[in-house]
Design a protein around this motif. Sequence first.
Motif, PDB file in Angstrom:
ATOM      1  N   ARG A 250       1.124  -1.166   0.080  1.00 20.40           N
ATOM      2  CA  ARG A 250      -0.046   0.075  -0.071  1.00 20.40           C
ATOM      3  C   ARG A 250       0.922   1.431  -0.106  1.00 20.40           C
ATOM      4  N   HIS A 251       1.950   1.214   0.940  1.00 21.18           N
ATOM      5  CA  HIS A 251       2.533   2.434   0.814  1.00 21.18           C
ATOM      6  C   HIS A 251       3.538   2.587  -0.327  1.00 21.18           C
TER       7      HIS A 251
ATOM      8  N   HIS B  99       2.631   1.774  -3.351  1.00 20.06           N
ATOM      9  CA  HIS B  99       1.589   2.276  -4.600  1.00 20.06           C
ATOM     10  C   HIS B  99       1.454   3.620  -4.148  1.00 20.06           C
ATOM     11  N   LYS B 100       1.332   4.109  -2.821  1.00 22.41           N
ATOM     12  CA  LYS B 100       0.839   5.332  -2.696  1.00 22.41           C
ATOM     13  C   LYS B 100       2.183   6.500  -3.258  1.00 22.41           C
TER      14      LYS B 100
ATOM     15  N   GLY C  87       1.974   8.994  -6.239  1.00 19.77           N
ATOM     16  CA  GLY C  87       2.287  10.416  -5.757  1.00 19.77           C
ATOM     17  C   GLY C  87       3.237  10.984  -6.676  1.00 19.77           C
TER      18      GLY C  87
ATOM     19  N   GLU D  75      10.943   9.615   1.261  1.00 15.34           N
ATOM     20  CA  GLU D  75      10.354   8.586   1.596  1.00 15.34           C
ATOM     21  C   GLU D  75      10.970   7.256   1.692  1.00 15.34           C
TER      22      GLU D  75
ATOM     23  N   THR E  62       7.373   2.983   7.362  1.00 12.04           N
ATOM     24  CA  THR E  62       7.156   3.842   5.982  1.00 12.04           C
ATOM     25  C   THR E  62       7.228   5.077   6.410  1.00 12.04           C
TER      26      THR E  62
END
Length: 398
Positions: free
Chosen positions: A191-192, A194-195, A199, A332, A350
């Motif tokens: 999930r992270h 893909h985020k 972005g 990130e 994350t």
Amino acid sequence: MQHRIVVLGAGYAGAIAAGRLAKRLRREDAAVTLVNAEPDFVERVRMHQLATGQDLRPRPFREMFGGTGVELRLAQVTAVDVDRRTVAVTDADGAGELEYDTLVYALGSGWNAQGVPGTAEHAHEIAGRPGALRLRERLARLDAGQPVVVVGGGLTGLEFATEIAEARPDLDIALAVRGGLGDWLSPKGRRHLHKVVGGLGITVHEHTAVTEVAADRVTTADGRSLPAAVTVWTTGFAVHPISRATTLEVTDTGQIVVDATMRSVSHPDVYAVGDAAMAAGPGDKPLRMSCASGTPMAWQAADAIAARLTGGKLPNVPLRYFNQCISLGRREGLIQYVTADDRAVRAALTGRSAAVYKELVCKGAAWAVANPTLGMPTRRRGVVREAARTDSTAGTTV
């Protein structure tokens, strides 16, 4: 007469092995020679940063190994004769030969074109500093809006794609992956990822195999043509070809088969560490090519060599994994915690905290090269002559 230890290659594994051996053995008893083509240590885990325009701190070996007893030989390794115990090299003075009693083979790996047509001619790689610098120069000439295709969804591909997307938001970045994006990660990790990728505006082509590379595009197995002013190939690594030309027992990929102490199963006076070696981890699974594998392999090999030469106790430290550290640009990151045999668990770190964690890991890896015993006090031991003779002729553990 000194026991001659020659270490080939000064990546993370080779440099650590050489420095650790010098800390373990008395200088009058053992000579440690480190052979490398470049005068500086290359932080391979930062090549995506170098390629995207960042400047890295120089780390000259002369400074790192000054006063340690490690002799640096700046030369290109051209051949290894494990039956004669010689290494052929070429340096500024021409061709030469080194003799050894114990060899540590750490020539590592380079990029793997996977035999895909056009890759060698048109794609860029970041497996080493020369390739990263060539890519850096090419990217600097790109105009806004031009497409860059990154092929490969492993750690290298993810780190480069996110790094260039963050550094050059004016470019059109695409990522082609064979499976699903981050499909080996935990649900939280996926999930992270893909985020962050979304972005940054990266276009992801999942379940996509690239079958041909041209100067201005890549072709996929399903017949699509993806425009690419620059193609960056990150589909894995191939080991240095010299091992295949020896009589060492190697795998189909050219990795040297070793035991738990990183010693060749066919030639007991040869040890292999890092990407060059096929070593088994927990569950007898092969260790993956990575800094996370190479560093403990170097510790294991150096301590085993020192123990055999000095009559000490052989190391029995299991090699295992704890996490996979992925930078996703400078702001990130993703730290995926794993089982001992490298399978993702639910827990993952994350965001900004993960980026800081990854940066500390990178700094720690470079620090470990200059401090191969991790700052712990050590005592150099003398070589037991009978042990050295027996070990080099018959391979008997002492």
